[in-house]
Write a protein that holds these residues in place. Sequence first.
Motif, short mmCIF file in Angstrom:
data_model
loop_
_atom_site.label_atom_id
_atom_site.label_comp_id
_atom_site.label_asym_id
_atom_site.label_seq_id
_atom_site.Cartn_x
_atom_site.Cartn_y
_atom_site.Cartn_z
N UNK A 20 -72.89 28.36 -11.88
CA UNK A 20 -74.27 28.71 -11.56
C UNK A 20 -74.84 27.65 -10.62
N UNK A 21 -75.66 28.07 -9.68
CA UNK A 21 -76.26 27.09 -8.77
C UNK A 21 -77.20 26.16 -9.52
N UNK A 22 -77.30 24.94 -9.04
CA UNK A 22 -78.19 23.95 -9.64
C UNK A 22 -79.28 23.60 -8.64
N UNK A 23 -80.44 23.26 -9.19
CA UNK A 23 -81.61 22.98 -8.37
C UNK A 23 -82.25 21.67 -8.80
N UNK A 24 -82.91 21.02 -7.87
CA UNK A 24 -83.63 19.78 -8.18
C UNK A 24 -84.96 20.12 -8.84
N UNK A 25 -85.54 19.12 -9.45
CA UNK A 25 -86.86 19.29 -10.09
C UNK A 25 -87.89 19.76 -9.06
N UNK A 26 -87.86 19.16 -7.89
CA UNK A 26 -88.82 19.51 -6.84
C UNK A 26 -88.67 20.97 -6.43
N UNK A 27 -87.44 21.44 -6.27
CA UNK A 27 -87.21 22.83 -5.88
C UNK A 27 -87.67 23.79 -6.97
N UNK A 28 -87.43 23.45 -8.21
CA UNK A 28 -87.83 24.31 -9.32
C UNK A 28 -89.35 24.40 -9.46
N UNK A 29 -90.02 23.26 -9.28
CA UNK A 29 -91.47 23.25 -9.41
C UNK A 29 -92.13 24.06 -8.29
N UNK A 30 -91.52 24.08 -7.12
CA UNK A 30 -92.11 24.82 -6.01
C UNK A 30 -91.69 26.29 -5.99
N UNK A 31 -90.84 26.69 -6.93
CA UNK A 31 -90.35 28.07 -7.00
C UNK A 31 -91.40 29.00 -7.59
N UNK A 39 -94.48 25.68 -14.61
CA UNK A 39 -94.25 24.60 -13.63
C UNK A 39 -94.84 23.29 -14.11
N UNK A 40 -95.98 23.34 -14.79
CA UNK A 40 -96.55 22.13 -15.38
C UNK A 40 -95.62 21.56 -16.45
N UNK A 41 -95.04 22.45 -17.25
CA UNK A 41 -94.08 22.02 -18.27
C UNK A 41 -92.87 21.37 -17.61
N UNK A 42 -92.39 21.96 -16.53
CA UNK A 42 -91.23 21.41 -15.83
C UNK A 42 -91.51 20.01 -15.30
N UNK A 43 -92.73 19.77 -14.85
CA UNK A 43 -93.10 18.43 -14.38
C UNK A 43 -92.94 17.40 -15.50
N UNK A 44 -93.18 17.84 -16.73
CA UNK A 44 -93.11 16.92 -17.87
C UNK A 44 -91.68 16.73 -18.40
#
Length: 68
Positions: A20-31, A39-44
């Motif tokens: 499965x492809x992997x993504x950075x925190x920054x990419x996930x938050x901007x998705x 997205x707020x939860x992901x930041x934490x």
Amino acid sequence: MAESKKTEVGKIKTTVKVEDPKFTKKALISSNKFTPIERDVLRLVLDDDKEYTIAEVQKAVENFKEGY
């Protein structure tokens, strides 16, 4: 005249595992795949220097919701 001969080559079957492809925190938050609250939860819960699959991120969000 010379005769030409045809030879058949056997077929090789193999199983290829696709990760499965992997993504950075920054990419996930901007998705747009995640709601603004998710997205707020992901930041934490996500680390800045790590990459995640979508399944890992969904599990992290669920774990956060259960603990809340």
